[in-house]
Write an enzyme that holds these catalytic residues in place. Structure first.
Site, PDB file in Angstrom:
ATOM      1  N   ARG A 192      30.414 -43.030  -9.553  1.00  4.73           N
ATOM      2  CA  ARG A 192      29.751 -41.782  -9.989  1.00  4.73           C
ATOM      3  C   ARG A 192      28.259 -41.894  -9.724  1.00  4.73           C
ATOM      4  O   ARG A 192      27.768 -42.936  -9.307  1.00  4.73           O
ATOM      5  CB  ARG A 192      29.964 -41.611 -11.497  1.00  4.73           C
TER       6      ARG A 192
ATOM      7  N   LYS B  59      38.882 -53.843 -14.130  1.00  2.00           N
ATOM      8  CA  LYS B  59      37.927 -54.835 -13.614  1.00  2.00           C
ATOM      9  C   LYS B  59      38.571 -55.926 -12.778  1.00  2.00           C
ATOM     10  O   LYS B  59      37.967 -56.415 -11.819  1.00  2.00           O
ATOM     11  CB  LYS B  59      37.159 -55.451 -14.769  1.00  2.00           C
TER      12      LYS B  59
ATOM     13  N   HIS C 222      23.022 -54.790 -23.210  1.00  2.00           N
ATOM     14  CA  HIS C 222      23.659 -54.369 -21.960  1.00  2.00           C
ATOM     15  C   HIS C 222      23.370 -52.920 -21.596  1.00  2.00           C
ATOM     16  O   HIS C 222      23.993 -52.378 -20.691  1.00  2.00           O
ATOM     17  CB  HIS C 222      25.175 -54.610 -21.983  1.00  2.00           C
TER      18      HIS C 222
ATOM     19  N   VAL D 218      22.552 -42.831 -14.070  1.00  2.00           N
ATOM     20  CA  VAL D 218      21.363 -42.328 -14.781  1.00  2.00           C
ATOM     21  C   VAL D 218      20.095 -42.599 -13.954  1.00  2.00           C
ATOM     22  O   VAL D 218      19.213 -41.750 -13.837  1.00  2.00           O
ATOM     23  CB  VAL D 218      21.237 -43.016 -16.168  1.00  2.00           C
TER      24      VAL D 218
HETATM   25  P1  ADP Z   1      30.402 -53.351 -18.529  1.00  2.00           P
HETATM   26  O1  ADP Z   1      31.356 -52.577 -17.675  1.00  2.00           O
HETATM   27  O2  ADP Z   1      30.907 -53.499 -19.933  1.00  2.00           O
HETATM   28  O3  ADP Z   1      29.003 -52.867 -18.431  1.00  2.00           O
HETATM   29  P2  ADP Z   1      29.787 -55.606 -16.727  1.00  2.00           P
HETATM   30  O4  ADP Z   1      30.796 -56.420 -16.049  1.00  2.00           O
HETATM   31  O5  ADP Z   1      29.012 -54.632 -15.907  1.00  2.00           O
HETATM   32  O6  ADP Z   1      30.455 -54.866 -17.986  1.00  2.00           O
HETATM   33  O7  ADP Z   1      28.788 -56.568 -17.466  1.00  2.00           O
HETATM   34  C1  ADP Z   1      27.801 -56.088 -18.336  1.00  2.00           C
HETATM   35  C2  ADP Z   1      26.711 -57.109 -18.545  1.00  2.00           C
HETATM   36  O8  ADP Z   1      27.249 -58.329 -19.082  1.00  2.00           O
HETATM   37  C3  ADP Z   1      25.986 -57.544 -17.288  1.00  2.00           C
HETATM   38  O9  ADP Z   1      24.960 -56.638 -16.912  1.00  2.00           O
HETATM   39  C4  ADP Z   1      25.462 -58.894 -17.718  1.00  2.00           C
HETATM   40  O10 ADP Z   1      24.343 -58.711 -18.557  1.00  2.00           O
HETATM   41  C5  ADP Z   1      26.580 -59.449 -18.560  1.00  2.00           C
HETATM   42  N1  ADP Z   1      27.517 -60.239 -17.745  1.00  2.00           N
HETATM   43  C6  ADP Z   1      28.691 -59.830 -17.201  1.00  2.00           C
HETATM   44  N2  ADP Z   1      29.284 -60.820 -16.478  1.00  2.00           N
HETATM   45  C7  ADP Z   1      28.453 -61.899 -16.561  1.00  2.00           C
HETATM   46  C8  ADP Z   1      28.475 -63.230 -16.011  1.00  2.00           C
HETATM   47  N3  ADP Z   1      29.469 -63.684 -15.230  1.00  2.00           N
HETATM   48  N4  ADP Z   1      27.437 -64.052 -16.311  1.00  2.00           N
HETATM   49  C9  ADP Z   1      26.420 -63.623 -17.093  1.00  2.00           C
HETATM   50  N5  ADP Z   1      26.332 -62.394 -17.631  1.00  2.00           N
HETATM   51  C10 ADP Z   1      27.331 -61.526 -17.380  1.00  2.00           C
END
Ligand code: ADP
Length: 447
Positions: A291, A116, A235, A294
């Protein structure tokens, strides 16, 4: 073009890919665990190979067995679907070393986006807007405090190796920060074997909006518009729509253009999804999935383009069948993820489906690998099908969705269908007025 594609997945996505192969006149091989011997994709494939016992690590994640299945059957390409090995850079590299095409990007691109911190750094370099925060990993409390003070509380601490919504901690004040940093690091170390964490601003009421992109393999990039996946529980996406009720055409083409250019500059090949949080008219990159997703059918519904066909064409060196100017957005589409779960508690409900009847008619698509008499094995995720509804506009789409949900019958197990029947009658949902916290608040109220 490929002669024979091996599908390294199960359930509805294996069937989805199989359908695309059949349409393109490509032979299909599916691999399956002993638990999936009766699955629909196994019945419909030209060939099938049993690769191991039920646990995923012994079957669908067993690279050695899958490569052996390719060699035995003479498959010249592998479609990984989503989940399982779809974002495994080592798998892509091993296939390449065996002269088998991985239908997806290069191992190097998967690796960059799987880390990330590296993904965010790359996104920033490519001109994609990111969430304000640390430039890289943060391990010292002093540094964490300085960055948090600069961007302002609340902040979120995220694991660089995180995924599936795990490894995140929110700190509302400086007093919370020390504990949040320590717990995030030790949890990340234990869960992912990598304790690198980074800090970013915690957005309070964002929507989740993601852009579907494609690299054509010749240095060009296009976008297929966005999907709004704000309705989530823990999530996990529950309901997805295209277009987003929150964006206008100007915002859509602006963020789409930024993403398409980034994909071209990266030299990316195949399908990808660039995920954003969207708040007060601004986009903030959170991650890129390398990828098929869904929820890709909502994009197919409004563009009329088969994204799996495009994946196969690009991987075979044939490029995309469309240019950006050919991609038009027609009407509105919504997808409901139907899980074999209790609609209140969300506990899995495996077992035998005694009766399965899907809705039909104009604008309805059901992607599912189950059938009447099918026994859902307890080993895998609980998605049993997706209902995708298309209408000329959002109002028509919602009307059609309501009647489609009424027609849908799944007996013998519990499913999340009743949840969708509630949601479709809700005023906020009707107005498209929801953020990423809406569903959890709604569920808490219903209890
Ligand atoms: P993962 O790879 O675990 O899915 P993400 O970075 O896509 O992680 O984040 C998953 C979820 O976490 C997001 O869809 C959101 O709901 C929350 N999230 C992540 N970063 C933030 C942020 N900076 N502020 C608020 N919510 C966040």
């Amino acid at each position: 073009m490929f002669q024979k594609i091996l599908i390294a997945n199960r359930g509805e996505i294996a069937l989805r890919v199989l359908r695309a192969c059949k349409e393109l006149g490509i032979q299909t091989v599916v691999v399956h665990s002993t638990a999936d011997a009766d699955a629909m994709h196994v019945r419909l494939a030209d060939e099938s190979v049993c690769i191991g016992p039920p646990p995923s690590r012994d079957s669908y994640l067993n690279i050695h067995q899958i490569v052996a299945a390719c060699e035995i059957t003479g498959a010249d390409a592998v479609h990984p679907g989503y989940g399982f090995l779809s974002e495994n850079a080592k798998f892509a590299d091993i296939l390449a070393a065996h002269n088998i095409t991985f239908i997806g990007p290069t191992g190097d691109h998967i690796r960059i986006m799987g880390d990330k911190i590296e993904a965010k750094r790359t996104a920033k370099r490519l001109g994609i807007p990111v969430v304000p925060g640390s430039d890289g990993a943060v391990s010292e409390e002093k540094e964490a405090k300085r960055i948090a003070a600069e961007i302002g509380y609340p902040v979120i601490i995220k694991a660089s190796a995180g995924g599936g919504g795990r490894g995140m901690k929110v700190a509302h004040t400086e007093a919370d920060l020390e504990v949040a940093l320590q717990t995030a690091r030790s949890e990340a170390g234990a869960a992912f074997g990598d304790d690198a964490v980074y800090i970013e601003k915690y957005l309070q009421k964002p929507r989740h909006i993601e852009v579907q992109v494609f690299g054509d393999g010749f240095g060009r990039g296009v976008h297929f518009g966005e999907r709004d996946c704000s309705l989530q529980r823990r999530h996990q996406k529950v309901w997805e729509e295209a277009n987003s009720p929150a964006l206008n055409a100007e915002e859509r083409s602006r963020i789409g253009g930024v993403c398409a250019k980034a994909i071209a500059d990266l030299g990316y090949s195949g399908a990808g999804t660039i995920e954003f949080l969207y708040e007060n008219g601004e986009f903030y990159f959170i991650e890129m999935n390398t990828r098929l997703q869904v929820e890709h059918p909502v994009t197919e519904a409004i563009t009329g383009i088969d994204l799996v066909h495009e994946q196969i064409r690009v991987a075979s060196g044939g490029g995309l069948s469309v240019k950006q100017e050919d991609i038009k957005f027609n009407g509105h589409a919504i997808e409901c993820r139907i899980n074999a779960e209790d609609p209140r508690t969300f506990t899995p409900s495996p077992g035998t489906i005694t009766h399965f009847h899907t809705p039909g008619g104009l604008g309805i698509r059901v992607d599912s690998g189950v059938y009447s008499g099918y026994k859902i094995p307890p080993y895998y995720d609980s998605l049993i099908g997706k209902l995708i509804v298309h209408g000329r506009n959002r109002v028509e789409c919602m009307m059609r969705l309501r009647r489609a949900l009424d027609e849908f019958v799944v007996d013998g197990i519990k499913t999340t269908l009743p949840l969708f029947r509630d949601l479709v009658g809700n005023a906020d949902i009707a107005n498209g007025d929801y953020d990423i916290h809406w569903l959890e608040k709604y569920l808490a109220k219903e209890e």
